[in-house]
Design an enzyme around this catalytic site. Structure first.
Site, short mmCIF file in Angstrom:
data_model
loop_
_atom_site.label_atom_id
_atom_site.label_comp_id
_atom_site.label_asym_id
_atom_site.label_seq_id
_atom_site.Cartn_x
_atom_site.Cartn_y
_atom_site.Cartn_z
N HIS A 93 0.86 -1.20 0.00
CA HIS A 93 0.00 0.00 0.00
C HIS A 93 0.89 1.24 0.00
CE1 HIS A 93 -2.84 3.04 1.33
NE2 HIS A 93 -3.79 2.23 0.90
N GLU A 165 -4.12 2.18 -7.14
CA GLU A 165 -4.51 3.28 -6.26
C GLU A 165 -3.63 4.49 -6.55
OE1 GLU A 165 -6.71 1.94 -2.42
OE2 GLU A 165 -4.60 2.12 -2.00
P1 13P Z 1 -9.72 6.24 0.57
O1 13P Z 1 -10.87 5.41 0.08
O2 13P Z 1 -9.96 6.83 1.92
O3 13P Z 1 -9.31 7.24 -0.45
O4 13P Z 1 -8.48 5.25 0.75
C1 13P Z 1 -8.07 4.49 -0.32
C2 13P Z 1 -7.08 3.51 0.16
O5 13P Z 1 -5.95 3.86 0.44
C3 13P Z 1 -7.54 2.11 0.31
O6 13P Z 1 -6.46 1.25 0.42
#
Ligand code: 13P
Length: 256
Positions: A93, A165
């Site tokens: 992450h 992401e």
């Molecule tokens: P948010 O949905 O708060 O933007 O976070 C995304 C995230 O990092 C999920 O792993």
């Protein structure tokens, strides 16, 4: 292919709060065959919740673990210790990469350790706002993807899930922006192209790719219909039970 709705709770909820949330969530959750609902609480809550969770309805995921199975690694929890407790683990992450300085080499070892311990890794990749501004998105995605998968045997690659992401779209990022479906589609198709060029067409078509970044019940439908997207990795909105439940319902509607 199944849709995946993953709640990444990050550093939130006591064990008691997590247990109450799980109780309420699974009480009203139908057994959806084509939707895999996963919650990823803090490590300390995993063992108690593993005794409480109805695995027919949903699954548990960890947010991180260490790649060595045992040894002098103060403060770490091993994938081998989570074996049988969780079915999934988020790996690489952006908060692990940027706050805890995990590089692609470490991420690769963690992805391999997860697979070795029968835990499905959810490998997170994504560019920063400045990398995107400088036109480096494709290079960053390629490096993180190929780097992250580098320790997995070819036969095991089908056991991996990828999550795109973009860091600039994560709600906790300063001045976060919403990613547009077109921006996501472009990177998801790039990910499938890189996978195809490197490992072959079958894998490129079959690996689930999730999107994460400020997902909520209002935009979930638009994101789930982006070509090539197979699910959502939800941060902030997953902490609100009604939001998370609504996102699961949106996924059900999109499926049917
Ligand atoms: P948010 O949905 O708060 O933007 O976070 C995304 C995230 O990092 C999920 O792993």
């Amino acid at each position: 292919m199944k849709s995946y709705i993953v709640g990444n709770w990050k550093l939130n909820f006591t064990v008691g709060e997590a247990s109450i949330y799980l109780h309420k969530l699974q009480k009203n959750l139908p057994n959806y065959r084509d939707i895999e609902v996963i919650i990823a609480p803090s490590t300390i809550a995993l063992q108690p919740l593993s005794l409480q969770i109805d695995r027919h309805k949903m699954k548990l995921g960890a947010q991180n673990a260490f790649y060595r199975d045992y040894g002098a690694f103060t403060g770490e929890t091993a994938f081998s210790q989570l074996r049988g407790i969780v079915d999934y683990c988020i790996v690489g992450h952006s908060e692990r990469r940027y706050i805890f300085r995990e590089d692609d080499k470490m991420v690769a070892k963690k992805v391999a350790a997860a697979v070795r311990n029968k835990i499905t890794p959810i490998l997170c990749i994504g560019e920063t706002e400045s990398e995107r501004a400088f036109g480096e998105t494709a290079d960053v995605i390629r490096d993180q993807l190929i780097g992250g998968l580098s320790e997995v045997a070819d036969d095991d690659l089908e056991k991996v899930i990828i999550a795109y992401e973009p860091i600039w779209a994560i709600s906790s990022t300063k001045s976060a922006k919403l990613a547009s479906p077109d921006e996501i589609a472009e990177v998801v198709s790039l990910i499938r192209k890189i996978l195809g060029d490197t490992y072959g067409k079958k894998l490129a078509e079959e690996v689930p790719i999730l999107f994460g970044g400020s997902v909520n019940s209002s935009n979930a439908g638009a994101y789930l219909t982006v070509p090539g997207v197979n699910g959502l990795l939800v941060g902030g909105a997953s902490l609100i039970l009604s939001e998370f439940t609504d996102i699961i319902e949106v996924a059900k509607r999109v499926k049917s």
